[in-house]
Design an enzyme around this catalytic site. Structure first.
Site, PDB file in Angstrom:
ATOM      1  N   GLY A 115      38.653  48.260  37.613  1.00  0.00           N
ATOM      2  CA  GLY A 115      37.788  47.288  37.933  1.00  0.00           C
ATOM      3  C   GLY A 115      36.505  48.335  38.282  1.00  0.00           C
ATOM      4  N   GLY A 167      33.311  46.444  38.692  1.00  0.00           N
ATOM      5  CA  GLY A 167      32.705  45.499  39.192  1.00  0.00           C
ATOM      6  C   GLY A 167      31.998  46.033  40.479  1.00  0.00           C
ATOM      7  CG  LEU A 168      28.817  44.116  44.121  1.00  0.00           C
ATOM      8  CD1 LEU A 168      27.917  44.976  43.267  1.00  0.00           C
ATOM      9  CD2 LEU A 168      28.261  42.716  44.153  1.00  0.00           C
ATOM     10  CB  ALA A 169      35.254  44.896  44.471  1.00  0.00           C
ATOM     11  CB  SER A 178      21.681  29.073  40.285  1.00  0.00           C
ATOM     12  OG  SER A 178      21.589  29.144  41.574  1.00  0.00           O
ATOM     13  NE  ARG A 202      29.040  27.421  44.769  1.00  0.00           N
ATOM     14  CZ  ARG A 202      28.701  28.740  44.583  1.00  0.00           C
ATOM     15  NH1 ARG A 202      29.909  29.351  44.335  1.00  0.00           N
ATOM     16  NH2 ARG A 202      27.623  29.374  44.448  1.00  0.00           N
ATOM     17  CD  GLU A 206      36.870  35.867  41.512  1.00  0.00           C
ATOM     18  OE1 GLU A 206      35.764  36.566  41.067  1.00  0.00           O
ATOM     19  OE2 GLU A 206      37.172  34.850  41.195  1.00  0.00           O
ATOM     20  CB  SER A 209      31.486  36.154  45.581  1.00  0.00           C
ATOM     21  OG  SER A 209      30.367  35.889  44.643  1.00  0.00           O
TER      22      SER A 209
END
Lengths: 221, 251, 639
Positions: free
Chosen positions: C41, C43-45, C285, C331, C426, C441
């Site tokens: 992965g 992504g950001l992580a 958003s 939410r 995540e 997140s």
């Protein structure tokens, strides 16, 4: 950087192309001013200018620079064109429908037309001056560019060729002027719209300015 | 609505491709362009045929994966819109839609409409970063940045790397992509430190990968789904020129 | 027998991480070069972990299914990233951020992890700024903040509505730098299909090259999963279509416990379904609820144009039900309230499955210009998708599956129950409890990757310095590759009549209806039967054209859908086990008289970590009790 000093980058090519182009645009201004003297009614003003230009030693040097300017501009233009035609080996089926600077698509074409004219023009005038080409009979005695211009501009075919070339030069300049500024990094949201307008005016002035001379000689002289 | 499609099909990089014609009935104007292709693929699969390969992921216009050349325009007829955001209401009933892959020597076709855009990664690897290690950053507010400059850097940074600029350019030049990244960093104090080296390395890599030269046609700006300005190309030209003229030997 | 040990360090909460860090072992630079780490992965992580590990000197291999790391779905996060900088002088602190997250997560997250996430949040902002991420600034040149998700301080850093994109591109640039230095090798267009465990330790992965179809083996000394959430299990979600559970699920099948799988956040403001072929719901958003007012007509099935419904016939149900927070309730609360109205027959649009988000009053009060400045790009996006101009008539919105708080169980060191296998971002379960707060997140992913994992994984790798390079000819690799190939062959040979997407869509509907925003024991049991039937049909009727040894998008989809059946089954198992309502998990049997979630701290203050027992076998539940030493458990009220 490991890049060899002999291989120029795409941006260097473009910069040289633009600088040479801007130099040629300056030259066109002085050339136009000189040519407009043809409209003075008789040959005295024009002859004086020609005499000055052919005798001044600085101008002699500048002539070679100018010559180099043309060669570099053409050379760079052709290199850019060759590179660009290689970048998309398979063309699109549907012609590109994006809104673009229209004349930018035809710089090599307008450039070639101008080049053709330039060759003829050089044969007629510049090479004679350098002594590379012999003078035609009618001008032999006087070394007289004025008479030569008059004779050529009385020739409708030559005038048409001349006018067409200058229309294309206008197209070329229309894109070239602002493009040179963009290439040199001189695009700023405050000034660039003005540069575009000035470019259009410049292109019009050059092509109309040059064009009125043969029209004048063909119809009114 | 009913539409006709003319889609480029190519089994893989080494085979020759060709256009194939399809007719699609009962297309909803509410469908996105890619949902229309999903709909076509469902019919193809159920009819025992191979579906059309096309790339997509986020389907909300931000990941930059999708990119089709539709009726002569990258991402189709609507400005500032990615292919996935384009909806069928932008087309007429009965219209013929021609779908082609991005065409560029630097973006070879993988299959059907999918192309390999890894050239962009290679350009990024050549210098699209700030040389700073994790842990060595100063406190964030120690670097004040003029709001206008920071906003401008953001305008350059919105590039999604879709390649529409290359696809739109008559020379398939990658200048807008490279310029956006060069400008983002050149504008910010964090990136200014190594701006001269960065621009030279990224341009060198761009040239090496077979993209064409820029001829200031500005189709890239017109077709950029994020509306990135060609002013950034001028900025890159500026950065490059000053780097070439001012850099010391040995750099 | 797996025994859960969360390895939470002793001591006061504010000192746990700093003390723990000093106790973690280090690896000397010469040894780091010999140690290989796989990161799945980008992504950001994943990208942040890979670049931080590369900087340290480890040999890192990164895998992603996209064509380039820059496309990972972190890119789509809109609103912002939280940090406890207290730049606004409004009383924020690491402790407040920690408290907000614990409360927001409805007291189902692990205190120590949450505190640490809050603690490193400030470092994340410093690092992103240094990387050239153009966060919004004020006129004086300092970073700006906005408020978000109903908390009482302004701590959200943002870059217009594209914060995720800018943060991801920042990490992508740091990853590019390591790739250029040769410390990270990038393998894009790869699907991870299995994790290889040798002698009880994660030693590698099996991938499918998506271009050639080749099944490949990759060995390492440790494996990090940063593969995101499984929200696409609902088919219609706000996630990228490629997002999937396969990598995490393969780890689960190999022995990694899966925690709180039923905790899935349903985002209240997404654009509703417009056509039958829709496969994606676009998020609007949460920040829109700062100025937009949510309403439905007071009469059922009112088909009038919204602009012609007079004020007195509108029901601003959020303001009515939650006067204190109004349109800014969290939410989970907003989502449930919308569904409740629609189910009762007050929904609008052709399907009756949407509510209005109206900016009329905000435009009248602040002017169109002010609204355009704040939300211009979102309004534009809405118009592109729906063809409706939200300046002139209200937006229509509906809840959509969004973020999975549940994920692989990890200890304080972010290691799963398989030694050497880590899960970050995540893909793990640790920081958000039963409901995630907005803008947390991005914060968690980059904190995990840049500032937590590099420390904790070094502690594990310190023991590995004598382990030779992993032999990819080991029988465990043979076995894993064989299983992957068999699975692919099985799928390819069905040659049925239906597409993977059509199964996915039906599966998503089952889960949405039975394990969505409102759950009941009866519904969950019914859903499980339907799911079993559909799975059976899938293995008989799936149709995959083409060949497995080439780019085959239908095969890719089928592999993912096959796993989603199992994920869905576990979600329902978990939802059925949890006889309480908390955060995003709402069991209709457990609600207050006003219809609010009723938590049961006495019996359910635990993390439900499930152990795989084989296909369609009842998984084994392990409980990690949640001890709240530093916060007091309270009822979460927004009235």
């Amino acid at each position: 950087m490991k890049q060899s000093n002999f291989k120029l980058s795409s941006l260097s090519h473009k910069t040289i192309l633009a600088l040479a182009g801007l130099f040629l645009m300056l030259f066109l201004c002085t050339h136009l001013l000189t040519n407009l003297l043809l409209l003075a009614g008789d040959s005295r003003a024009f002859d004086a200018a020609v005499a000055f230009l052919s005798s001044n030693p600085i101008i002699k040097v500048v002539e070679y620079v100018l010559f180099a300017g043309f060669i570099i501009h053409i050379l760079m233009g052709v290199i850019v064109w060759i590179n660009n035609s290689r970048a998309r080996p398979v063309k699109y089926y549907v012609a590109q429908g994006s809104e673009t600077s229209f004349f930018s698509k035809f710089m090599i074409h307008t450039g070639l037309i101008i080049f053709t004219f330039l060759v003829i023009h050089l044969i007629n005038f510049f090479f004679i001056k350098l002594g590379w080409v012999a003078l035609p009979d009618y001008a032999k005695d006087t070394h007289d560019f004025y008479s030569m211009a008059v004779v050529l501009f009385k020739e409708p075919l030559y005038v048409i060729l001349y006018l067409v070339s200058f229309v294309f030069l206008g197209f070329h300049l229309k894109h070239a002027f602002q493009s040179a500024f963009q290439t040199l990094g001189l695009n700023h949201d405050k000034y660039f719209p003005a540069i575009k307008v000035i470019g259009t005016i410049y292109a019009l002035v050059i092509s109309i300015g040059f064009s009125i001379i043969p029209i004048y000689f063909l119809f009114f002289h | 609505m009913d539409i006709k499609l003319k889609i480029w099909r190519q089994k893989n990089a080494s085979t020759k491709g060709r256009f194939e014609d399809y007719e699609l009935r009962d297309v909803s104007p509410e469908m996105s362009f890619l949902e229309m292709l999903d709909y076509l693929n469902k019919q193809l699969i159920e009819g025992g045929k191979e579906p059309v390969t096309f790339e997509h992921d986020c389907r909300e216009g931000i990941c930059g994966t999708c990119g089709l050349y539709i009726n002569g325009r990258p991402h189709g007829p609507q400005q500032h819109t990615t292919t996935c955001e384009l909806h069928m209401r932008a087309f007429k009933d009965g219209e013929t839609i021609v779908v082609e892959p991005w065409r560029s020597k630097a973006f070879p076709i993988i299959k059907d409409l999918a192309v390999d855009r890894s050239a962009f990664d290679k350009i990024m690897n050549a210098g699209g970063f700030v040389n700073i290690d994790t842990g060595s950053a100063p406190e964030a507010n120690n670097i004040p940045i003029n709001k206008k400059i920071s906003d401008r850097a953001f305008d350059a940074a919105v590039c999604i790397g879709c390649g529409a600029c290359v696809a739109a350019c008559k020379n398939s030049s990658a200048m807008l992509f490279v310029a956006a990244k060069v400008s983002q960093f050149a504008l910010l104090p964090q990136g200014k430190v190594e701006a001269a080296e960065r621009v030279q390395r990224m341009v060198e890599k761009m040239d090496e990968l077979g993209f064409g030269f820029c001829s200031n046609t500005y189709a890239c700006e017109f077709d950029c789904p994020k509306g990135i300005s060609v002013e950034f190309i001028a900025q890159m030209n500026r950065e490059f020129l000053s780097a070439k003229l001012c850099a010391h030997k040995g750099h | 027998m797996i025994k859960l040990d969360s390895k939470i360090p002793e001591g006061p909460i504010a000192e746990k991480w700093s003390k723990h860090k000093t106790s973690l072992r280090l690896v000397n630079p010469a040894n780091k070069k010999k140690l290989e780490v796989i990161v799945v992965g980008s992504g950001l992580a994943g990208a942040s972990a890979a670049s931080a590990l590369g900087e340290l000197g480890y040999k890192v291999k990164v895998f992603c299914f996209q064509d380039t790391p820059r496309r990972a779905h972190s890119v789509a996060a809109q609103g912002g990233i939280n940090a406890a900088k207290n730049y606004k002088n409004d009383g924020d602190s690491v402790y407040r951020l920690f408290l907000d997250m614990i409360k927001g997560g409805d007291y189902r997250a692990r205190e120590a992890n949450v505190y640490r996430a809050a603690e490193v949040s400030n470092l994340v902002i410093d690092h992103f700024t240094a990387l050239g991420v153009p966060f919004a600034r004020d006129y004086g040149g300092a970073l700006d903040n906005r408020s978000f998700g109903g908390v009482q301080v302004s701590r959200t850093f943002y870059a217009k509505g594209q914060t995720g994109q800018q943060c991801l591109l920042g990490t992508y640039s740091s990853l590019s730098r390591q790739i250029a230095k040769g410390r990270v090798t990038m393998y894009s267009r790869r699907d991870m299909l299995d994790v290889v465990v040798i002698d009880g330790k994660a030693r590698g992965i099996i991938t499918r090259n998506l271009v050639t179809g080749a099944i490949e083996r990759h060995g390492a000394h440790a494996v990090v999963l940063a593969t995101g959430g499984y929200g696409t299990v609902f088919y219609l979600s706000t996630l990228a279509l490629g997002s999937n559970a396969t990598a995490a699920w393969s780890a689960h099948k190999k022995g990694a416990l899966f925690a709180n799988p039923s905790f899935i956040q349903i985002h209240p403001t997404s654009i509703p379904v417009l056509n039958d072929y829709q496969c994606k719901l676009t998020l609007m958003s949460e920040s829109l609820r700062n100025d937009g007012r949510v309403w439905v007509p007071k009469g059922q099935a009112d088909k009038r144009h919204p602009n012609s419904i007079p004020e007195e016939e509108r029901d601003y149900y959020l303001e009515r039900r939650y006067p204190a927070f109004g349109n800014l309730v969290p939410r989970d609360v907003a989502s449930r309230a919308a569904k409740e109205r629609c189910d009762a027959g007050y929904g609008v649009g052709d399907t009756g499955l949407s509510v209005y988000l109206d900016f009329k009053d905000a435009i009248a009060k602040q002017g169109k210009k002010a609204i355009e400045d704040k939300y211009g790009n979102l309004f534009e996006m809405y118009e592109k998708i729906t063809g409706i101009n939200p300046y002139n008539e209200p937006m229509r919105i509906y809840p959509a599956g969004h973020y999975t708080m549940g994920g692989l169980w990890v200890d304080y060191n972010l290691m799963t129950t398989i030694p050497g296998l880590y899960a970050i971002g995540e893909s793990n379960f640790s920081d958000h409890g039963a409901n995630r707060l907005g803008a947390s997140s991005l914060m968690q992913c980059s904190g995990d990757g840049y500032f937590i994992l590099p420390y904790t994984i070094s502690d594990y790798l310190a023991d590995e310095i004598r382990s030779p390079k992993t032999d990819i000819k080991h029988p465990e690799f043979d076995q894993a590759e064989k299983e992957v190939k068999e699975r692919i062959n099985r799928l390819m040979s069905v040659n049925g009549t239906q597409t993977a997407s059509s199964f996915h869509k039906r599966l998503g509907k089952i889960l949405w209806d039975h394990c969505g925003m409102f759950r009941t024991a009866e519904g969950l049991k019914k859903g499980r039967v339907l799911l079993d039937q559909l799975e059976e049909e899938f293995w008989k009727e799936i149709k995959i054209p083409g060949d497995a040894n080439e780019l085959n998008q239908e095969l890719e989809k089928a592999l993912k859908v096959a796993d989603f059946f199992e994920v869905g089954r576990l979600m329902m198992e978990d939802a059925l086990d949890r006889n309480e309502s908390c955060g995003a998990h709402f069991r209709e049997e457990y609600q207050t008289e006003q219809g609010e979630a009723k938590r049961d701290d006495a019996n359910y203050a635990y993390v439900a970590a499930w152990e795989y027992q084989g296909h369609a076998q009842k998984p084994l539940l392990h409980m990690e009790p949640l001890k709240f030493e530093f916060v007091e458990l309270k009822e979460r009220s927004y009235k």
